[in-house]
Scaffold this motif. Sequence first.
Motif, short mmCIF file in Angstrom:
data_model
loop_
_atom_site.label_atom_id
_atom_site.label_comp_id
_atom_site.label_asym_id
_atom_site.label_seq_id
_atom_site.Cartn_x
_atom_site.Cartn_y
_atom_site.Cartn_z
N GLN A 1 0.61 -1.11 -0.01
CA GLN A 1 0.04 0.05 0.01
C GLN A 1 0.97 1.18 -0.02
OE1 GLN A 1 -3.20 -0.05 3.04
NE2 GLN A 1 -3.34 -2.28 3.10
N LYS A 2 2.00 1.17 0.72
CA LYS A 2 2.90 2.51 0.92
C LYS A 2 3.59 2.49 -0.27
CE LYS A 2 4.69 5.64 3.22
NZ LYS A 2 3.97 6.79 3.43
N MET A 3 4.09 1.36 -1.09
CA MET A 3 4.64 1.47 -2.30
C MET A 3 3.87 2.17 -3.40
SD MET A 3 7.45 1.07 -3.93
CE MET A 3 8.50 -0.01 -2.88
N ASN A 4 2.33 1.73 -3.32
CA ASN A 4 1.59 2.34 -4.43
C ASN A 4 1.46 3.59 -4.20
OD1 ASN A 4 1.14 -0.18 -5.54
ND2 ASN A 4 -0.47 -0.69 -4.14
N ALA A 5 1.19 4.06 -2.87
CA ALA A 5 1.13 5.73 -2.53
C ALA A 5 2.22 6.51 -3.14
CB ALA A 5 0.68 5.53 -1.03
N ILE A 6 3.62 5.73 -2.87
CA ILE A 6 4.77 6.57 -3.35
C ILE A 6 4.87 6.64 -4.77
CG2 ILE A 6 7.38 6.20 -3.53
CD1 ILE A 6 6.95 5.12 -0.79
N ASN A 7 4.47 5.62 -5.52
CA ASN A 7 4.39 5.49 -7.02
C ASN A 7 3.64 6.58 -7.45
OD1 ASN A 7 6.23 3.53 -7.13
ND2 ASN A 7 4.90 1.87 -7.15
N GLU A 8 2.32 6.67 -6.73
CA GLU A 8 1.18 7.76 -7.26
C GLU A 8 2.07 9.12 -6.89
OE1 GLU A 8 -2.42 7.03 -5.30
OE2 GLU A 8 -2.62 5.23 -6.24
N ASN A 9 2.48 9.29 -5.75
CA ASN A 9 3.18 10.57 -5.63
C ASN A 9 4.21 11.00 -6.47
OD1 ASN A 9 1.50 11.21 -3.46
ND2 ASN A 9 2.93 10.10 -1.90
N MET A 10 5.05 9.94 -6.93
CA MET A 10 6.10 10.19 -7.88
C MET A 10 5.60 10.71 -9.10
SD MET A 10 8.79 6.95 -6.92
CE MET A 10 10.07 7.45 -8.20
N ALA A 11 4.35 9.96 -9.63
CA ALA A 11 3.92 10.31 -10.86
C ALA A 11 3.45 11.66 -10.78
CB ALA A 11 2.75 9.49 -11.15
N GLN A 12 2.74 12.28 -9.76
CA GLN A 12 2.34 13.58 -9.51
C GLN A 12 3.37 14.54 -9.38
OE1 GLN A 12 -0.68 14.85 -9.44
NE2 GLN A 12 -1.74 12.93 -9.83
N LEU A 13 4.45 14.11 -8.72
CA LEU A 13 5.61 14.76 -8.36
C LEU A 13 6.26 15.08 -9.76
CD1 LEU A 13 7.28 13.63 -5.42
CD2 LEU A 13 6.41 15.70 -5.55
N GLU A 14 6.37 14.30 -10.84
CA GLU A 14 6.86 14.46 -12.16
C GLU A 14 6.03 15.43 -12.93
OE1 GLU A 14 9.65 13.32 -13.70
OE2 GLU A 14 10.45 12.37 -11.93
N ILE A 15 4.82 15.60 -12.61
CA ILE A 15 3.78 16.50 -13.43
C ILE A 15 4.24 17.83 -12.88
CG2 ILE A 15 1.62 17.22 -13.73
CD1 ILE A 15 0.66 14.28 -13.66
N MET A 16 4.39 17.66 -11.64
CA MET A 16 4.64 19.01 -11.05
C MET A 16 5.98 19.36 -11.36
SD MET A 16 3.11 18.19 -7.25
CE MET A 16 3.72 19.28 -6.43
N LYS A 17 6.91 18.70 -11.49
CA LYS A 17 8.33 19.03 -11.95
C LYS A 17 8.29 19.80 -13.48
CE LYS A 17 12.87 17.12 -12.49
NZ LYS A 17 13.82 16.00 -12.63
N ASP A 18 7.60 19.04 -14.15
CA ASP A 18 7.40 19.37 -15.51
C ASP A 18 6.94 20.85 -15.62
OD1 ASP A 18 7.80 18.80 -18.47
OD2 ASP A 18 5.64 19.12 -18.43
N LYS A 19 5.70 21.07 -14.88
CA LYS A 19 5.12 22.44 -14.65
C LYS A 19 5.97 23.39 -14.35
CE LYS A 19 0.31 20.66 -14.71
NZ LYS A 19 -0.90 20.75 -13.89
#
Length: 412
Positions: free
Chosen positions: A88-106
């Motif tokens: 569950q924690k790993m899934n949450a981290i992966n979701e956060n990383m995906a969001q962070l990549e979007i935020m980083k790009d913006k």
Amino acid sequence: MKIGKFASKNNVTIDTIRHYMTLDLIVPEMNGSQYDFDERCQTDLSEILHFKSIGFSLQEIQTLLIFKRIGRLTGYEKSLYYQSFFKQKMNAINENMAQLEIMKDKLTHAMKRVEATLEKPEHHSVFGIPFSFLSQIACYKCKSTMIMSEGTVIDQRLVKGLLTCTCGTQYTIEEGILIVNSEDLISTHTDETRASFYVEYYIIHTDYEYLNNLYKSFEWAYKNIPFKVYENKTLLELGIGHGFFLRYFYDTIHSSNRYIAVDHDISRLKWLRNSLISNPTTFDLLLIACDFKKIPLHNNAVDVLLDISGSTNYAFDHPEFLLSELSQLYNKECDLIGSYLLFKNFSKNSRIEPFLRDHFKLKPVCEQISKLKFEEKLSYMSNVVTRGGKFEDFFVEGENIFSFICYGKRWG
């Protein structure tokens, strides 16, 4: 093991151990008047620090430990539970990383847009005294018009030179700033690089409610005071500092106006000058470094008086009300836009001397303004604040201050 030794052994603070105890993450036994930290406590703390290092919150760690303590899981069951929890924690981290990549790009694109606006222009605008001001500059001693005896002129602006009066008084112009008497000046910023970050530094180290009061006061003035009706007027701001007021109303000042800003801190005027070179005003602007009592203008020259904490700052060290000292400068139809920091009460440890306190009280300030024949048309009082911050430390614990803004018109 006592708490101090336990904390030291694990390279954490005693406060951290106590915080974990309040969350029941560590449950030591009470031995007399002191807690005793045993091997169970050591095991729990080791797990806490491990789980924190891989991203678990204290709330999540509470859940993990309670399952271990209450469930009394077998090794196999424990592994199954941890596997599920970790997934569950790993899934949450992966979701956060995906969001962070979007935020980083913006953020990358936003930084590129900002950097594009910071590219240095090929030609800086010229900052100097516009010729339109020369006829208004007077000798503060005899009120005669000053004559340019030497100077460097670029694009109809005097950027360096000397103004001389027949009585012998001289003013210098340095980097486009009119300097009346260098001996009267102070310099709070000796390092121009440091000065360039002052506004950011000021905001970081000033209490939020204090800053919010400043914003609300300016916003009230923006919405209620008819700045746009001023055309072909001479505006005088007393104590411009870093130009908070000027920057806020920058776009509302008509291009036909003449804006005169006075301060006795030469470093702040230089900082303001440097910021305006890359963002020039549409109206004529004159920066004057001088003592307030030596403002080099002819009598009756001012159409709009901007007293944005100028009188307040002056009152910290002077028993005179500043506006009364300068009354000869205002014409008979002059408008006043004033902002004053006032006290609801004074502490016995107040930093304001008793003989100066009338300049920090609402009624006496209003009476002084009225004596100068300014009739109040609109006014605003901010919320009370109890803290200022590193730079606004003129009031102490127990004192309550507020801002009073007055818009008035002279009646004769």
